[in-house]
Design a protein around this motif. Sequence first.
Motif, PDB file in Angstrom:
ATOM      1  N   PHE A 130     -17.085   9.275  -1.299  1.00  0.00           N
ATOM      2  CA  PHE A 130     -15.881   8.542  -1.697  1.00  0.00           C
ATOM      3  C   PHE A 130     -15.648   7.329  -0.786  1.00  0.00           C
ATOM      4  CE2 PHE A 130     -11.418   7.556  -1.139  1.00  0.00           C
ATOM      5  CZ  PHE A 130     -11.048   7.267  -2.445  1.00  0.00           C
ATOM      6  N   LYS A 131     -15.727   7.579   0.523  1.00  0.00           N
ATOM      7  CA  LYS A 131     -15.487   6.484   1.482  1.00  0.00           C
ATOM      8  C   LYS A 131     -16.510   5.370   1.307  1.00  0.00           C
ATOM      9  CE  LYS A 131     -13.197   9.049   5.108  1.00  0.00           C
ATOM     10  NZ  LYS A 131     -13.357   9.927   6.257  1.00  0.00           N
ATOM     11  N   TYR A 132     -17.760   5.797   1.147  1.00  0.00           N
ATOM     12  CA  TYR A 132     -18.843   4.839   0.963  1.00  0.00           C
ATOM     13  C   TYR A 132     -18.613   3.994  -0.302  1.00  0.00           C
ATOM     14  CZ  TYR A 132     -23.391   3.226  -0.653  1.00  0.00           C
ATOM     15  OH  TYR A 132     -24.396   2.462  -1.169  1.00  0.00           O
ATOM     16  N   MET A 133     -18.237   4.651  -1.388  1.00  0.00           N
ATOM     17  CA  MET A 133     -18.004   3.937  -2.648  1.00  0.00           C
ATOM     18  C   MET A 133     -16.854   2.937  -2.484  1.00  0.00           C
ATOM     19  SD  MET A 133     -20.292   5.014  -4.774  1.00  0.00           S
ATOM     20  CE  MET A 133     -19.919   4.901  -6.525  1.00  0.00           C
ATOM     21  N   LEU A 134     -15.760   3.385  -1.886  1.00  0.00           N
ATOM     22  CA  LEU A 134     -14.590   2.519  -1.713  1.00  0.00           C
ATOM     23  C   LEU A 134     -14.945   1.297  -0.866  1.00  0.00           C
ATOM     24  CD1 LEU A 134     -11.555   2.797  -2.636  1.00  0.00           C
ATOM     25  CD2 LEU A 134     -11.060   3.493  -0.292  1.00  0.00           C
ATOM     26  N   GLU A 135     -15.647   1.552   0.225  1.00  0.00           N
ATOM     27  CA  GLU A 135     -16.050   0.440   1.106  1.00  0.00           C
ATOM     28  C   GLU A 135     -16.957  -0.548   0.392  1.00  0.00           C
ATOM     29  OE1 GLU A 135     -17.775   2.460   4.428  1.00  0.00           O
ATOM     30  OE2 GLU A 135     -15.784   3.072   5.170  1.00  0.00           O
ATOM     31  N   ASN A 136     -17.655  -0.053  -0.618  1.00  0.00           N
ATOM     32  CA  ASN A 136     -18.553  -0.933  -1.360  1.00  0.00           C
ATOM     33  C   ASN A 136     -17.977  -1.391  -2.705  1.00  0.00           C
ATOM     34  OD1 ASN A 136     -21.291  -1.225   0.132  1.00  0.00           O
ATOM     35  ND2 ASN A 136     -20.633   0.881   0.469  1.00  0.00           N
ATOM     36  N   ARG A 173      -2.505  -5.149  -8.716  1.00  0.00           N
ATOM     37  CA  ARG A 173      -2.702  -5.533 -10.112  1.00  0.00           C
ATOM     38  C   ARG A 173      -4.113  -5.149 -10.559  1.00  0.00           C
ATOM     39  NH1 ARG A 173      -5.262 -10.738  -9.154  1.00  0.00           N
ATOM     40  NH2 ARG A 173      -4.970 -10.971  -6.929  1.00  0.00           N
ATOM     41  N   ALA A 174      -4.340  -5.294 -11.852  1.00  0.00           N
ATOM     42  CA  ALA A 174      -5.661  -4.946 -12.382  1.00  0.00           C
ATOM     43  C   ALA A 174      -5.926  -5.770 -13.626  1.00  0.00           C
ATOM     44  CB  ALA A 174      -5.723  -3.464 -12.725  1.00  0.00           C
ATOM     45  N   SER A 175      -7.192  -6.000 -13.896  1.00  0.00           N
ATOM     46  CA  SER A 175      -7.577  -6.780 -15.068  1.00  0.00           C
ATOM     47  C   SER A 175      -8.963  -6.336 -15.507  1.00  0.00           C
ATOM     48  CB  SER A 175      -7.573  -8.261 -14.696  1.00  0.00           C
ATOM     49  OG  SER A 175      -8.079  -9.011 -15.784  1.00  0.00           O
ATOM     50  N   GLY A 176      -9.120  -6.031 -16.795  1.00  0.00           N
ATOM     51  CA  GLY A 176     -10.422  -5.579 -17.294  1.00  0.00           C
ATOM     52  C   GLY A 176     -10.859  -4.317 -16.568  1.00  0.00           C
ATOM     53  N   GLU A 194     -10.977  -6.072  -4.035  1.00  0.00           N
ATOM     54  CA  GLU A 194     -11.203  -5.883  -5.468  1.00  0.00           C
ATOM     55  C   GLU A 194     -12.240  -4.778  -5.682  1.00  0.00           C
ATOM     56  OE1 GLU A 194     -11.450  -9.531  -7.623  1.00  0.00           O
ATOM     57  OE2 GLU A 194     -12.743  -8.658  -9.172  1.00  0.00           O
ATOM     58  N   TYR A 195     -11.949  -3.896  -6.616  1.00  0.00           N
ATOM     59  CA  TYR A 195     -12.844  -2.772  -6.883  1.00  0.00           C
ATOM     60  C   TYR A 195     -13.176  -2.712  -8.366  1.00  0.00           C
ATOM     61  CZ  TYR A 195     -10.292  -1.230  -2.674  1.00  0.00           C
ATOM     62  OH  TYR A 195      -9.695  -1.169  -1.449  1.00  0.00           O
ATOM     63  N   ILE A 196     -14.347  -2.141  -8.690  1.00  0.00           N
ATOM     64  CA  ILE A 196     -14.628  -1.756 -10.074  1.00  0.00           C
ATOM     65  C   ILE A 196     -13.971  -0.394 -10.259  1.00  0.00           C
ATOM     66  CG2 ILE A 196     -16.419  -1.319 -11.805  1.00  0.00           C
ATOM     67  CD1 ILE A 196     -18.336  -2.986 -10.000  1.00  0.00           C
ATOM     68  N   ILE A 255      -7.167  -4.414  -8.036  1.00  0.00           N
ATOM     69  CA  ILE A 255      -7.037  -5.184  -6.796  1.00  0.00           C
ATOM     70  C   ILE A 255      -5.893  -4.618  -5.962  1.00  0.00           C
ATOM     71  CG2 ILE A 255      -6.516  -7.494  -5.874  1.00  0.00           C
ATOM     72  CD1 ILE A 255      -7.760  -8.182  -8.939  1.00  0.00           C
ATOM     73  N   ASP A 256      -6.156  -4.361  -4.683  1.00  0.00           N
ATOM     74  CA  ASP A 256      -5.109  -3.760  -3.856  1.00  0.00           C
ATOM     75  C   ASP A 256      -4.288  -4.831  -3.134  1.00  0.00           C
ATOM     76  OD1 ASP A 256      -6.420  -4.461  -1.489  1.00  0.00           O
ATOM     77  OD2 ASP A 256      -7.268  -2.466  -1.162  1.00  0.00           O
TER      78      ASP A 256
END
Length: 425
Positions: free
Chosen positions: A384-390, A39-42, A52-54, A46-47
């Motif tokens: 990419f990996k670094y961003m996702l992990e953060n 799902r996602a909001s704003g 939760e990711y920006i 969220i996986d």
Amino acid sequence: MSKRSEELFERAKKCIPGGVNSPVRAYRSVNMNPRFIERASGDRIIDVDGNEYIDYVCSWGPMILGHDHEAVRDAVTKAVKDGLSFGAATEKEVLMAELITDMVPGIEMVRMVNSGTEAVMSAIRAARGFTGRDKIIKFSGCYHGHADHMLVNAGSGLMTQGIPGSSGVTEGNAKDTLTAGYNDLNSVERLFDSNPDNIACVIVEPVAANMGVVLPEEGFLQGVRKFCDKNKALLIFDEVITGFRLSPGGAQEYFGVRADLCTYGKIIGGGMPVGAYGGRRDIMEVISPLGPVYQAGTLSGNPVAMAAGLAVLNILKNTKDLYPDLNKKSDEFFSEAEKILTASGVKHRINHIGSLGSIFFTDNVVSDHSSAGKSDTEMFTTYFKYMLENGIYIAPSQFEAMFISVSHSKEDLSKTLDVIRGFGK
Ligand SMILES: *Cc1c(COP(=O)(O)O)cnc(C)c1O
């Protein structure tokens, strides 16, 4: 943690080619398995494992207002209660056509379809029907959906997989598609000169956003317009990404260059499967049932999809300072990212315009397909990996755009910049 995503991907691979319904989603170019989204909001997504990711993918553009916008959700919910599809004319289609023709300069008539691919296919057919000519010019690295004749030197997933074209496209289909270089007016002139009176149209992304973001140089779009006029060919702006992204009237308004036909998708459906093509009345009148160019769709103008698109477009049209605010916040974000990467000594090139941008890992100017292709994709993979992990969700390819939405908060943008700062260290 990505346990549920891994499990779902194992199951998906058994019954969906590559486990996905669109290639770039598979994360193959970054040597990872995809995250499955719940799902996602704003500005948050969220996986299935609760991470939760920006979100800077924003469904590849459509979610310009952010996810789960209240007015859009309400409009869709209301439409659902009235019935999902009638296969008949509805008031919402009239409202949509009136709104688009009102917002976009030069769009006198418009047809709704179900995807950007379909919009492009139909616009090209209209251009050929109108001019009675066969050949078309596209630009290397531009992506116009997956119709056979568009899969020649295309960007997006083809560039990500490093292939010039698709298997399964006949020579007959490919031979009428001529390729020019983006920002290279001489290459356009040469193609016109060697195919006199046989070019139906030139199709261009007014801002290329499928080889990463590449901006049109000063005079490029104007020059293409001039060659089209001189050779009586039509100019098609593929505004599937740029439409309603840069300004209410899209790239035509932003750059002050008028196209004969435009194609839309992504934002125009507000997250539902929608595309549209439109333009000059005399051209659009070749479309069936008025004219001889056939184009149809069982679900075209679907009432639920129209409800979502109408809600988004009305907000874009009627919210004071929406575009200046979005563009300003995005400009600040990208110029701050520029400072951070420069200070850290990471080789990079940021191309951006308003809320659309790309960080390329290269020292060179990125102005076309071949310069974009020189980016360090291994460095991108690490990034990419670094961003996702953060907690930052960006497209899993160097050759896709980053999208900022109205819902991206100052805090989340600055949090993202902090993460980028950490990458440079
Ligand atoms: C996404 C895209 C398309 C294709 O749209 P789909 O809805 O994916 O078929 C066409 N042109 C451009 C410029 C795009 O970015």
